[in-house]
Design a protein around this motif. Sequence first.
Motif, PDB file in Angstrom:
ATOM      1  N   THR A  38       0.834  -1.208   0.000  1.00  0.00           N
ATOM      2  CA  THR A  38       0.000   0.000   0.000  1.00  0.00           C
ATOM      3  C   THR A  38       0.865   1.254   0.000  1.00  0.00           C
ATOM      4  O   THR A  38       0.618   2.198  -0.765  1.00  0.00           O
ATOM      5  CB  THR A  38      -0.943   0.010   1.211  1.00  0.00           C
ATOM      6  OG1 THR A  38      -1.752  -1.163   1.171  1.00  0.00           O
ATOM      7  CG2 THR A  38      -1.817   1.242   1.219  1.00  0.00           C
ATOM      8  N   ILE A  39       1.889   1.271   0.837  1.00  0.00           N
ATOM      9  CA  ILE A  39       2.803   2.417   0.869  1.00  0.00           C
ATOM     10  C   ILE A  39       3.556   2.533  -0.449  1.00  0.00           C
ATOM     11  O   ILE A  39       3.730   3.628  -0.983  1.00  0.00           O
ATOM     12  CB  ILE A  39       3.765   2.294   2.063  1.00  0.00           C
ATOM     13  CG1 ILE A  39       2.978   2.460   3.371  1.00  0.00           C
ATOM     14  CG2 ILE A  39       4.889   3.316   1.986  1.00  0.00           C
ATOM     15  CD1 ILE A  39       3.754   2.100   4.615  1.00  0.00           C
ATOM     16  N   GLY A  40       3.980   1.400  -1.002  1.00  0.00           N
ATOM     17  CA  GLY A  40       4.664   1.418  -2.288  1.00  0.00           C
ATOM     18  C   GLY A  40       3.785   1.959  -3.405  1.00  0.00           C
ATOM     19  O   GLY A  40       4.229   2.756  -4.231  1.00  0.00           O
ATOM     20  N   ALA A  41       2.527   1.547  -3.428  1.00  0.00           N
ATOM     21  CA  ALA A  41       1.594   2.049  -4.449  1.00  0.00           C
ATOM     22  C   ALA A  41       1.370   3.540  -4.291  1.00  0.00           C
ATOM     23  O   ALA A  41       1.308   4.282  -5.281  1.00  0.00           O
ATOM     24  CB  ALA A  41       0.272   1.312  -4.362  1.00  0.00           C
ATOM     25  N   TYR A  42       1.255   4.005  -3.053  1.00  0.00           N
ATOM     26  CA  TYR A  42       1.069   5.435  -2.784  1.00  0.00           C
ATOM     27  C   TYR A  42       2.256   6.235  -3.321  1.00  0.00           C
ATOM     28  O   TYR A  42       2.091   7.274  -3.965  1.00  0.00           O
ATOM     29  CB  TYR A  42       0.910   5.651  -1.280  1.00  0.00           C
ATOM     30  CG  TYR A  42       0.677   7.082  -0.885  1.00  0.00           C
ATOM     31  CD1 TYR A  42      -0.576   7.654  -1.017  1.00  0.00           C
ATOM     32  CD2 TYR A  42       1.696   7.849  -0.347  1.00  0.00           C
ATOM     33  CE1 TYR A  42      -0.807   8.966  -0.643  1.00  0.00           C
ATOM     34  CE2 TYR A  42       1.482   9.156   0.030  1.00  0.00           C
ATOM     35  CZ  TYR A  42       0.228   9.712  -0.116  1.00  0.00           C
ATOM     36  OH  TYR A  42       0.027  11.011   0.252  1.00  0.00           O
ATOM     37  N   LEU A  43       3.466   5.722  -3.101  1.00  0.00           N
ATOM     38  CA  LEU A  43       4.664   6.426  -3.567  1.00  0.00           C
ATOM     39  C   LEU A  43       4.815   6.348  -5.086  1.00  0.00           C
ATOM     40  O   LEU A  43       5.130   7.349  -5.739  1.00  0.00           O
ATOM     41  CB  LEU A  43       5.900   5.843  -2.880  1.00  0.00           C
ATOM     42  CG  LEU A  43       5.990   6.078  -1.374  1.00  0.00           C
ATOM     43  CD1 LEU A  43       7.187   5.333  -0.795  1.00  0.00           C
ATOM     44  CD2 LEU A  43       6.063   7.555  -1.058  1.00  0.00           C
ATOM     45  N   LEU A  44       4.594   5.175  -5.653  1.00  0.00           N
ATOM     46  CA  LEU A  44       4.765   5.012  -7.094  1.00  0.00           C
ATOM     47  C   LEU A  44       3.720   5.781  -7.903  1.00  0.00           C
ATOM     48  O   LEU A  44       4.001   6.242  -9.006  1.00  0.00           O
ATOM     49  CB  LEU A  44       4.720   3.525  -7.464  1.00  0.00           C
ATOM     50  CG  LEU A  44       5.924   2.709  -7.015  1.00  0.00           C
ATOM     51  CD1 LEU A  44       5.679   1.228  -7.271  1.00  0.00           C
ATOM     52  CD2 LEU A  44       7.190   3.176  -7.710  1.00  0.00           C
ATOM     53  N   CYS A  45       2.525   5.894  -7.353  1.00  0.00           N
ATOM     54  CA  CYS A  45       1.454   6.616  -8.057  1.00  0.00           C
ATOM     55  C   CYS A  45       1.413   8.095  -7.697  1.00  0.00           C
ATOM     56  O   CYS A  45       0.508   8.805  -8.130  1.00  0.00           O
ATOM     57  CB  CYS A  45       0.101   5.975  -7.743  1.00  0.00           C
ATOM     58  SG  CYS A  45      -0.048   4.318  -8.395  1.00  0.00           S
ATOM     59  N   ARG A  46       2.368   8.522  -6.892  1.00  0.00           N
ATOM     60  CA  ARG A  46       2.445   9.915  -6.432  1.00  0.00           C
ATOM     61  C   ARG A  46       1.110  10.342  -5.814  1.00  0.00           C
ATOM     62  O   ARG A  46       0.497  11.331  -6.215  1.00  0.00           O
ATOM     63  CB  ARG A  46       2.845  10.840  -7.569  1.00  0.00           C
ATOM     64  CG  ARG A  46       4.214  10.486  -8.126  1.00  0.00           C
ATOM     65  CD  ARG A  46       4.689  11.452  -9.148  1.00  0.00           C
ATOM     66  NE  ARG A  46       3.755  11.585 -10.260  1.00  0.00           N
ATOM     67  CZ  ARG A  46       3.922  12.459 -11.244  1.00  0.00           C
ATOM     68  NH1 ARG A  46       4.951  13.256 -11.251  1.00  0.00           N
ATOM     69  NH2 ARG A  46       3.028  12.526 -12.210  1.00  0.00           N
ATOM     70  N   GLY A  47       0.665   9.585  -4.828  1.00  0.00           N
ATOM     71  CA  GLY A  47      -0.619   9.804  -4.187  1.00  0.00           C
ATOM     72  C   GLY A  47      -0.765  11.143  -3.496  1.00  0.00           C
ATOM     73  O   GLY A  47      -1.876  11.624  -3.292  1.00  0.00           O
TER      74      GLY A  47
END
Length: 62
Positions: A38-47
Motif C-alpha cells: 500500500t505504501i509502495g503504491a502510494y509512492l509510485l502513483c504519487r498519491g
Amino acid sequence: MGTPPFHKIVVTVQAAFVLDIPHATRTLFADGLVSLTTIGAYLLCRGWHAWQRGALGPSDNR
C-alpha cells in the motif's frame, strides 16, 4: 492514506511485539506485506498529488 493502511501498520507493529501468541508470525508477514504494498503504491502513483486542489482535473497531463 486513510484509516485502512494505518490499521494494517498498527496490526503489523503489534504482531511484532507479541510473537509468542499463535499465528502472530503469520499476521506479521501478511499485514506487513499489505502495508508495504500500500505504501509502495502510494509512492509510485504519487498519491500526495491527490491532496492538492484541482490536482486531477480533465486537462491534467502528468
